[in-house]
Design an enzyme around this catalytic site. Structure first.
Site, mmCIF file in Angstrom:
data_model
loop_
_atom_site.group_PDB
_atom_site.id
_atom_site.type_symbol
_atom_site.label_atom_id
_atom_site.label_comp_id
_atom_site.label_asym_id
_atom_site.label_seq_id
_atom_site.Cartn_x
_atom_site.Cartn_y
_atom_site.Cartn_z
ATOM 1 N N VAL A 1 24.632 -15.016 5.291
ATOM 2 C CA VAL A 1 24.366 -16.317 4.684
ATOM 3 C C VAL A 1 25.396 -16.656 3.577
ATOM 4 C CG1 VAL A 1 22.718 -15.699 2.862
ATOM 5 C CG2 VAL A 1 22.283 -17.705 4.292
ATOM 6 N N TYR B 1 20.530 -14.805 14.831
ATOM 7 C CA TYR B 1 19.145 -15.293 14.743
ATOM 8 C C TYR B 1 18.821 -16.262 15.866
ATOM 9 C CZ TYR B 1 20.613 -13.418 10.344
ATOM 10 O OH TYR B 1 21.173 -12.617 9.419
ATOM 11 N N TYR C 1 17.705 -2.902 -0.138
ATOM 12 C CA TYR C 1 18.118 -3.949 0.819
ATOM 13 C C TYR C 1 18.907 -5.050 0.089
ATOM 14 C CZ TYR C 1 17.574 -8.274 3.486
ATOM 15 O OH TYR C 1 17.816 -9.472 4.110
ATOM 16 N N LYS D 1 23.592 -5.687 7.609
ATOM 17 C CA LYS D 1 22.573 -5.214 8.558
ATOM 18 C C LYS D 1 23.201 -4.415 9.707
ATOM 19 C CE LYS D 1 19.116 -8.941 7.743
ATOM 20 N NZ LYS D 1 19.463 -9.727 6.590
ATOM 21 N N SER E 1 23.896 -10.653 5.249
ATOM 22 C CA SER E 1 23.326 -9.988 6.439
ATOM 23 C C SER E 1 24.333 -9.220 7.286
ATOM 24 C CB SER E 1 22.632 -11.020 7.316
ATOM 25 O OG SER E 1 21.455 -11.447 6.693
HETATM 26 O O1 DON Z 1 17.550 -11.527 2.493
HETATM 27 C C1 DON Z 1 18.173 -12.567 2.605
HETATM 28 O O2 DON Z 1 17.625 -13.630 2.855
HETATM 29 C C2 DON Z 1 19.666 -12.521 2.389
HETATM 30 N N1 DON Z 1 19.978 -11.474 1.467
HETATM 31 C C3 DON Z 1 20.374 -12.252 3.684
HETATM 32 C C4 DON Z 1 20.110 -13.285 4.750
HETATM 33 C C5 DON Z 1 21.272 -13.612 5.590
HETATM 34 O O3 DON Z 1 22.404 -13.302 5.309
HETATM 35 C C6 DON Z 1 21.008 -14.435 6.799
HETATM 36 N N2 DON Z 1 22.242 -14.701 7.483
HETATM 37 N N3 DON Z 1 22.792 -15.524 8.025
#
Ligand code: DON
Length: 307
Positions: free
Chosen positions: A261, A243, A191, A66, A63
């Site tokens: 993540v 978040y 994405y 983003k 993320s």
């Molecule tokens: O789409 C997802 O769930 C992961 N590719 C990215 C989510 C993420 O990194 C949340 N972060 N802490």
């Protein structure tokens, strides 16, 4: 200030906690990462860097991407981007569906999954081509990291695609509310690719300089975005970058930041430096547990929070 000594002290203090938390397992390829790794890097405006730990090791940026897709979407659409995206903290997990339903398909902010998928859609609309969108976002990241070697990890990409049920659901929900212009699978695919890029803390701390310097890269002198746009991105990082733990991060660390993540976090010290930290095991909200701790120690030891 002796940044090297401060980083080494932090590395010592976090050591007993490297066994805490859990690596992400909803993307099975991420579950294979050794949780007991740690790296932290600082990049100053003259390019001087300070490092501690596994700073050469590449990890999945997830993320953190983003921040880069929001930057480009804001650059191309300016204030009209807010027709499709909000800027309020969601107070919900990053992949939650419920809020998106009762708020008619408009994601709360660009840093939850729905918001980033929406920003990717805006970019595909701008570039008129999905693959080109992937390449242009990657080129932008290479430029601000000052590193041409950055690429994606195919194993992680495949794993994300195979287990991307919630993201596909979020994209379909936005499509049903007419808040997604392009084909769902095309947008989600791009994405996933951005999330699967691999970088290390050296590169990531370098990428934050344009945000620390009102939109202009202090080394290349290139203006990527306006001062007002940089202010907005930093604000949303502070309020939404972690978040449903964003308040906690602002409270304890006091810097604009964004987590992934994969265990990475980037943070901005305005007018001074970019920071990145990596420790794969996560807390309950999906943010690096030791990474957050290390950043808290950093602002405590240096007094360099924005407050
Ligand atoms: O789409 C997802 O769930 C992961 N590719 C990215 C989510 C993420 O990194 C949340 N972060 N802490």
């Amino acid at each position: 200030m002796n940044y090297q000594k401060i980083l080494e002290d932090i590395a010592e203090e976090i050591k007993p906690h490297l066994k805490d938390g859990h690596v992400a397992d909803y993307i099975p390829a991420l579950a294979k990462v050794d949780p007991e790794q740690f790296a932290m890097s600082l990049t100053l405006f003259d390019g001087t860097q300070y490092h501690v730990g596994d700073t050469e090791t590449l990890f999945s940026i997830q993320s953190i991407s983003k921040v880069f897709t929001f930057t480009l979407a804001l650059k191309f659409y300016n204030n009209s981007i807010y027709k499709r995206i909000g800027v309020e903290p969601s107070g919900n997990p990053f992949n939650s569906l419920v809020q998106l339903e009762y708020e008619n398909g408009k994601p709360r902010n660009p840093f939850i999954n729905a918001g980033a998928i929406n920003m990717t859609d805006a970019l595909v609309k701008h570039y008129k081509n999905a693959e080109l969108t992937y390449k242009e976002v990657l080129n932008f990241i290479k430029e601000i990291a000052d590193d041409n070697s950055i690429s994606l990890n195919d194993v992680i990409l495949k794993s994300e695609k195979e287990h991307g049920y919630r993201n596909i659901a979020l994209a379909n929900l936005m499509k049903s509310f007419n808040n997604l212009d392009n084909d769902v699978s095309e947008v989600v695919d791009i994405y996933f690719k951005h999330c699967s890029l691999e970088m290390n803390t050296k590169m990531l701390s370098r990428t934050m300089l344009y945000l620390a310097n009102h939109g202009e890269d202090p080394i290349s002198k290139k203006t990527h975005i306006s001062q007002r746009q940089a202010k907005r991105i930093n604000s949303v990082m502070l309020t939404c970058g972690h978040y449903d733990a964003s308040g906690d991060f602002a409270f304890n660390v006091g810097l604009p930041g964004k987590s992934g993540v994969g265990g990475g976090i980037v943070a901005v010290v305005p007018k001074l430096m970019g920071i990145s930290v990596w420790a794969p095991a996560l807390n309950e909200q999906g943010n690096s547990l030791v990474g957050t701790m290390a950043l808290e120690l950093f602002t405590t030891k240096t007094g360099l929070s924005i407050f």
